[in-house]
Structures are given as C-alpha cells and as structure tokens.
Scaffold this motif. Structure first.
Motif, PDB file in Angstrom:
ATOM      1  N   ALA A 154       0.823  -1.236   0.079  1.00  0.00           N
ATOM      2  CA  ALA A 154       0.049   0.041  -0.006  1.00  0.00           C
ATOM      3  C   ALA A 154       0.938   1.180   0.079  1.00  0.00           C
ATOM      4  O   ALA A 154       2.148   1.281   0.238  1.00  0.00           O
ATOM      5  CB  ALA A 154      -0.893   0.013   1.217  1.00  0.00           C
ATOM      6  N   CYS A 155       0.121   2.287  -0.509  1.00  0.00           N
ATOM      7  CA  CYS A 155       0.934   3.690  -0.504  1.00  0.00           C
ATOM      8  C   CYS A 155       0.165   4.754  -0.147  1.00  0.00           C
ATOM      9  O   CYS A 155      -0.963   4.755  -0.604  1.00  0.00           O
ATOM     10  CB  CYS A 155       1.764   3.879  -2.078  1.00  0.00           C
ATOM     11  SG  CYS A 155       2.591   5.489  -2.212  1.00  0.00           S
ATOM     12  N   TYR A 156       0.772   5.666   0.457  1.00  0.00           N
ATOM     13  CA  TYR A 156       0.259   6.938   0.781  1.00  0.00           C
ATOM     14  C   TYR A 156       1.234   7.980   1.041  1.00  0.00           C
ATOM     15  O   TYR A 156       2.652   7.454   1.118  1.00  0.00           O
ATOM     16  CB  TYR A 156      -0.611   6.695   2.280  1.00  0.00           C
ATOM     17  CG  TYR A 156       0.240   6.690   3.635  1.00  0.00           C
ATOM     18  CD1 TYR A 156       0.437   7.651   4.429  1.00  0.00           C
ATOM     19  CD2 TYR A 156       0.159   5.271   3.924  1.00  0.00           C
ATOM     20  CE1 TYR A 156       0.995   7.486   5.551  1.00  0.00           C
ATOM     21  CE2 TYR A 156       1.058   5.211   5.226  1.00  0.00           C
ATOM     22  CZ  TYR A 156       1.231   6.207   6.016  1.00  0.00           C
ATOM     23  OH  TYR A 156       2.093   5.983   7.260  1.00  0.00           O
ATOM     24  N   VAL A 157       0.830   9.447   1.164  1.00  0.00           N
ATOM     25  CA  VAL A 157       1.947  10.315   1.412  1.00  0.00           C
ATOM     26  C   VAL A 157       1.571  11.204   2.811  1.00  0.00           C
ATOM     27  O   VAL A 157       0.831  11.206   3.090  1.00  0.00           O
ATOM     28  CB  VAL A 157       1.648  11.338   0.072  1.00  0.00           C
ATOM     29  CG1 VAL A 157       2.219  12.515   0.334  1.00  0.00           C
ATOM     30  CG2 VAL A 157       2.194  10.687  -1.052  1.00  0.00           C
ATOM     31  N   MET A 158       2.974  11.473   3.182  1.00  0.00           N
ATOM     32  CA  MET A 158       2.877  12.530   4.331  1.00  0.00           C
ATOM     33  C   MET A 158       3.528  13.795   3.887  1.00  0.00           C
ATOM     34  O   MET A 158       4.469  13.825   3.104  1.00  0.00           O
ATOM     35  CB  MET A 158       3.944  11.790   5.562  1.00  0.00           C
ATOM     36  CG  MET A 158       3.211  10.566   6.171  1.00  0.00           C
ATOM     37  SD  MET A 158       1.983  10.880   7.243  1.00  0.00           S
ATOM     38  CE  MET A 158       2.788  12.256   8.473  1.00  0.00           C
ATOM     39  N   LEU A 159       2.720  14.780   4.153  1.00  0.00           N
ATOM     40  CA  LEU A 159       3.317  16.110   3.737  1.00  0.00           C
ATOM     41  C   LEU A 159       3.590  16.695   5.303  1.00  0.00           C
ATOM     42  O   LEU A 159       2.824  16.700   6.189  1.00  0.00           O
ATOM     43  CB  LEU A 159       2.124  16.893   3.147  1.00  0.00           C
ATOM     44  CG  LEU A 159       1.482  16.502   1.873  1.00  0.00           C
ATOM     45  CD1 LEU A 159       0.365  17.444   1.246  1.00  0.00           C
ATOM     46  CD2 LEU A 159       2.529  16.362   0.825  1.00  0.00           C
ATOM     47  N   GLU A 160       4.731  17.395   5.237  1.00  0.00           N
ATOM     48  CA  GLU A 160       5.303  17.883   6.426  1.00  0.00           C
ATOM     49  C   GLU A 160       6.003  19.347   5.981  1.00  0.00           C
ATOM     50  O   GLU A 160       6.747  19.285   4.923  1.00  0.00           O
ATOM     51  CB  GLU A 160       6.328  17.024   7.339  1.00  0.00           C
ATOM     52  CG  GLU A 160       5.764  15.725   7.615  1.00  0.00           C
ATOM     53  CD  GLU A 160       6.857  14.767   8.272  1.00  0.00           C
ATOM     54  OE1 GLU A 160       6.892  14.951   9.549  1.00  0.00           O
ATOM     55  OE2 GLU A 160       7.367  13.863   7.615  1.00  0.00           O
ATOM     56  N   TRP A 161       6.059  20.216   7.063  1.00  0.00           N
ATOM     57  CA  TRP A 161       6.606  21.393   6.864  1.00  0.00           C
ATOM     58  C   TRP A 161       7.012  22.310   8.186  1.00  0.00           C
ATOM     59  O   TRP A 161       6.357  21.842   9.217  1.00  0.00           O
ATOM     60  CB  TRP A 161       5.809  22.474   5.986  1.00  0.00           C
ATOM     61  CG  TRP A 161       4.471  22.724   6.358  1.00  0.00           C
ATOM     62  CD1 TRP A 161       4.008  23.748   7.363  1.00  0.00           C
ATOM     63  CD2 TRP A 161       3.131  22.005   6.198  1.00  0.00           C
ATOM     64  NE1 TRP A 161       2.816  23.689   7.563  1.00  0.00           N
ATOM     65  CE2 TRP A 161       2.086  22.848   6.835  1.00  0.00           C
ATOM     66  CE3 TRP A 161       3.027  21.041   4.927  1.00  0.00           C
ATOM     67  CZ2 TRP A 161       0.793  22.338   6.691  1.00  0.00           C
ATOM     68  CZ3 TRP A 161       1.596  20.691   5.084  1.00  0.00           C
ATOM     69  CH2 TRP A 161       0.717  21.479   5.649  1.00  0.00           C
ATOM     70  N   GLU A 162       7.972  22.997   7.928  1.00  0.00           N
ATOM     71  CA  GLU A 162       8.370  23.893   9.322  1.00  0.00           C
ATOM     72  C   GLU A 162       7.494  24.964   9.620  1.00  0.00           C
ATOM     73  O   GLU A 162       6.460  25.381   8.658  1.00  0.00           O
ATOM     74  CB  GLU A 162       9.827  24.188   9.055  1.00  0.00           C
ATOM     75  CG  GLU A 162      10.871  23.140   9.052  1.00  0.00           C
ATOM     76  CD  GLU A 162      10.994  22.109  10.163  1.00  0.00           C
ATOM     77  OE1 GLU A 162      10.615  22.731  11.368  1.00  0.00           O
ATOM     78  OE2 GLU A 162      11.294  20.964   9.989  1.00  0.00           O
ATOM     79  N   ASP A 163       7.469  25.540  10.545  1.00  0.00           N
ATOM     80  CA  ASP A 163       6.812  26.806  11.069  1.00  0.00           C
ATOM     81  C   ASP A 163       7.011  27.880   9.993  1.00  0.00           C
ATOM     82  O   ASP A 163       6.056  28.732   9.973  1.00  0.00           O
ATOM     83  CB  ASP A 163       7.021  27.268  12.540  1.00  0.00           C
ATOM     84  CG  ASP A 163       6.640  26.184  13.543  1.00  0.00           C
ATOM     85  OD1 ASP A 163       5.802  25.263  13.258  1.00  0.00           O
ATOM     86  OD2 ASP A 163       6.922  26.358  14.558  1.00  0.00           O
ATOM     87  N   ASP A 164       8.173  27.931   9.482  1.00  0.00           N
ATOM     88  CA  ASP A 164       8.511  29.108   8.592  1.00  0.00           C
ATOM     89  C   ASP A 164       8.379  28.670   7.045  1.00  0.00           C
ATOM     90  O   ASP A 164       9.240  28.884   5.969  1.00  0.00           O
ATOM     91  CB  ASP A 164       9.594  29.723   8.734  1.00  0.00           C
ATOM     92  CG  ASP A 164      11.011  28.608   8.875  1.00  0.00           C
ATOM     93  OD1 ASP A 164      10.671  27.298   8.694  1.00  0.00           O
ATOM     94  OD2 ASP A 164      11.870  28.865   8.625  1.00  0.00           O
ATOM     95  N   LEU A 165       7.352  27.574   6.658  1.00  0.00           N
ATOM     96  CA  LEU A 165       7.096  27.189   5.335  1.00  0.00           C
ATOM     97  C   LEU A 165       7.344  28.447   4.048  1.00  0.00           C
ATOM     98  O   LEU A 165       6.643  29.329   4.325  1.00  0.00           O
ATOM     99  CB  LEU A 165       5.913  26.451   5.184  1.00  0.00           C
ATOM    100  CG  LEU A 165       5.569  25.915   3.665  1.00  0.00           C
ATOM    101  CD1 LEU A 165       6.503  24.898   3.241  1.00  0.00           C
ATOM    102  CD2 LEU A 165       4.186  25.362   3.775  1.00  0.00           C
TER     103      LEU A 165
END
Length: 209
Positions: A154-165
């Motif tokens: 199975a495949c899924y995506v995680m999106l992550e960013w810092e506070d100052d994206l």
C-alpha cells in the motif's frame, strides 16, 4: 471498509468508483484499453453494486469531489487541494509525463499551491515553477489498494513542513511516500474465493493493472 471510515469520521473525497456505485451505475468511469479490461471492470462494479447496502450507497453519493484546505504560515496563506483525478474531472488521468505547463495551468485555475490526487495508482511528485518564479507542488499519492507501479505494498503520502514554510524554496515542503506491508496473499486468495475474476488476485500480487 465504508463502515470503518464512517465510524471514525474520516474526511474523504469521492473517487470515480465511489461515484459510479453511489449512482448505481454500471460504469466506473475508467479508461479501459482493451475489451478484456472493460469486461473485468463491468464484473467488478456489478459485484459491488450487488453487495453494497442502500445506506452506504447513499453515503457514497454524499461525498465531495474536492477538499480544499487553507492554512497560514506567518502571513502567507497557502491552499492545498485534494482531488481524485483532477480539479476538472473525477476520472482524469494525470500521469508523470503530463507537461509542467498543463498541470501548472490546471492548478492556477483551481487556486492550488499544493495539489494531491490519485486515480492512476502510480505515485510521483513534481515541483512546478510559475512564470513569476513561485513554485507549486503536484503530488500523485499512489494507492492504498491495488497499486499499479509494480510494488504490491500500500502507498500513501505524508506532507510535512516547518513553521516558516516557504513554498518558493523547492525543499520547503517535505513529501514522503510511505509504503506499507500487508498480507497481499491473504487478500488475493479472498478474491479467488469470491465471485470476482481471478485476474484481480494476480493484479494484487504483482502490483499491476
């Protein structure tokens, strides 16, 4: 599966198959390349239409085509758009070889800085540059069920960013494709023991359409 999603209150959008079953249609909106594929698809949606409850069918009809998430980082607003095929059509195929210009125009018209979509069951991520030098992210999230990229997990995506994206930084958004092991053989054998064609079991084992 529908009962699990409903009981947990998970926000979801409609896929082309959800739309077809919700409308009790014999057409799933798939672009079949051969008569054999078309016949298999007809068997699949007929089986699903026979098995689903009226309540769950009604739920599928209620699902939105898009989900839009607006979030602010510092003073900058960003827009994440979740669609199944594309902003224009639930069953439009956006493959990795689609030109940057075409996808960029599509995202601009939809007001999306980040667009996550599926339908092809093949994961990919592109950073697109606009005429003014700003960036957009187009992300095919792959598929939790029935992957078609040769990897049966199975495949899924995680999106992550810092506070100052800052989306003008190509590395500002962290896009991680996560592959999950599950008992593919158990699922394939369950298909073989059902009225569905055995070809669907082979697709699960190979991770191919």
């Amino acid at each position: 599966m529908i009962e699990t999603i409903r009981s947990k209150g998970i926000p979801v959008i409609a896929g082309n198959y959800d739309q077809g079953v919700g409308l009790k249609s014999d057409d799933c909106g798939c672009a079949y390349k051969t008569d054999e594929d078309k016949a298999l698809g007809a068997e699949s949606i007929a089986f699903t239409n026979k098995m689903i409850s009226d309540d769950n069918r009604s739920y599928l009809r209620s699902l939105p085509a898009h989900l839009r998430i607006e979030f602010g980082v510092n003073t900058d607003p960003y827009h994440l758009l979740l669609v199944h095929g594309s902003p224009r059509k639930i069953n439009e195929y956006l493959y990795e070889d689609r030109t940057d210009k075409s996808i960029n125009r599509m995202m601009e018209n939809a007001g999306a800085d980040i667009m996550a979509f599926g339908h092809t069951h093949k994961p990919w991520h592109k950073v697109l540059e606009n005429d003014d030098g700003t960036l957009r992210h187009a992300i095919n999230i792959g598929s939790v069920g029935k992957p078609k990229d040769g990897d049966p997990r199975a495949c899924y995506v995680m999106l992550e960013w810092e506070d100052d994206l800052d989306l003008n930084d190509p590395d500002g958004l962290d896009v991680t494709f996560v592959r999950v092991e599950y008992d593919v053989e158990k699922a394939a054998k369950a298909v073989e023991e059902s009225p569905l064609p055995d070809a669907f079991a082979d697709m699960l084992r190979k991770g191919e359409s």
